[in-house]
Design a protein around this motif. Structure first.
Motif, short mmCIF file in Angstrom:
data_model
loop_
_atom_site.label_atom_id
_atom_site.label_comp_id
_atom_site.label_asym_id
_atom_site.label_seq_id
_atom_site.Cartn_x
_atom_site.Cartn_y
_atom_site.Cartn_z
N THR A 36 3.39 32.88 47.45
CA THR A 36 3.17 31.57 46.85
C THR A 36 2.09 30.81 47.62
O THR A 36 1.29 30.08 47.02
N GLN A 39 -1.07 32.20 46.33
CA GLN A 39 -1.37 31.67 45.00
C GLN A 39 -1.96 30.27 45.10
O GLN A 39 -2.89 29.92 44.37
N GLU A 40 -1.43 29.46 46.01
CA GLU A 40 -1.97 28.12 46.21
C GLU A 40 -3.40 28.18 46.76
O GLU A 40 -4.27 27.43 46.29
N TYR A 43 -5.65 29.16 43.95
CA TYR A 43 -5.88 28.02 43.05
C TYR A 43 -6.93 27.08 43.64
O TYR A 43 -7.84 26.63 42.93
N ARG A 145 8.48 26.23 43.50
CA ARG A 145 7.84 27.23 42.63
C ARG A 145 8.00 26.85 41.17
O ARG A 145 7.06 27.01 40.37
N TRP A 152 0.54 27.80 39.83
CA TRP A 152 0.53 29.04 40.60
C TRP A 152 0.57 30.29 39.75
O TRP A 152 0.02 31.33 40.14
#
Length: 224
Positions: A36, A39-40, A43, A145, A152
């Motif tokens: 995660t 993913q951040e 982004y 999440r 995400w």
């Protein structure tokens, strides 16, 4: 403790460290909670929203078993209880080696359990600086999440950065329903599915296959 831990704060820390080290290009290899965070970071890269390191370039992302899709992530009962107000923080203080061993062992494959020495090391690591006492605070990433799902999961659908998933299919927290859902959401998905007995910690349960798959991913995209 007390401190409100968050995925975005963890991404800030990674970004800050890379800026401090003057690293401008990275390949992200992540697992579980780290998925995660990756993913951040992806982004932020895709949307030019880095907090301190505007020159940072994400060249590739590889994700191992984790809550990549919140709808196919099923936290253990112990995690669900630790998330409950009042009860969770109280349980953190009475956590012991036996309960920790049982919980961690349940997300390893039947034939790929950590050795006694490894389990002792894991316990020593989580107890360092009384880290076990903030488990309920760290677990706030689970509702986080869900709250940030569009951000995400959406970036995995739109990014042009090469993304690869290496997956152990015996994972009770992220069972194989994950595969179908991920392929449905990310049509260009590239996934390596490991042997059927590999569970939630593929990098520890089958490190050779993980490294082979990871290097193959980088080579196929001419990244090394």
């Amino acid at each position: 403790n007390p401190h409100d831990y968050s995925i975005k704060e963890q991404a800030d820390i990674v970004e800050d460290l890379l800026f401090h080290l003057d690293v401008t290009e990275v390949h992200l290899l992540a697992h579980d909670y780290g998925d995660t965070v990756a993913q951040e970071l992806l982004y932020r890269f895709d949307n030019s929203q880095f907090v301190v390191h505007q020159k940072l370039k994400v060249k590739s992302v590889c994700l191992l078993n984790g809550g990549i899709l919140p709808e196919t992530n099923f936290p253990m009962l112990s995690q669900q209880v630790l998330l409950r107000p009042l009860i969770g923080p109280m349980l953190c203080y009475i956590m012991n080696y036996l309960s920790f061993k049982k919980g961690l062992g349940s997300v390893f494959g039947e034939n790929t359990q950590p050795s006694r020495a490894e389990m002792s090391d894991f316990w020593a690591a989580i107890r360092w600086n009384n880290g076990h006492q903030i488990a309920s605070r760290l677990l706030q990433y689970i509702p986080e999440r869900h709250a940030n799902r569009d951000r995400w999961v959406g970036v995995l659908q739109t990014t042009k950065v090469p993304v690869h998933v290496i997956y152990g299919p015996a994972d009770p927290v992220n069972p194989p329903v994950f595969l179908d859902r991920y392929r449905e959401l990310v049509p260009h998905a590239v996934i390596t599915v490991l042997n059927s007995h590999i569970s939630h910690y593929p990098q520890l349960e089958d490190p050779t296959s993980v490294m082979t798959a990871y290097l193959g991913f980088l080579e196929s995209n001419k990244l090394i």
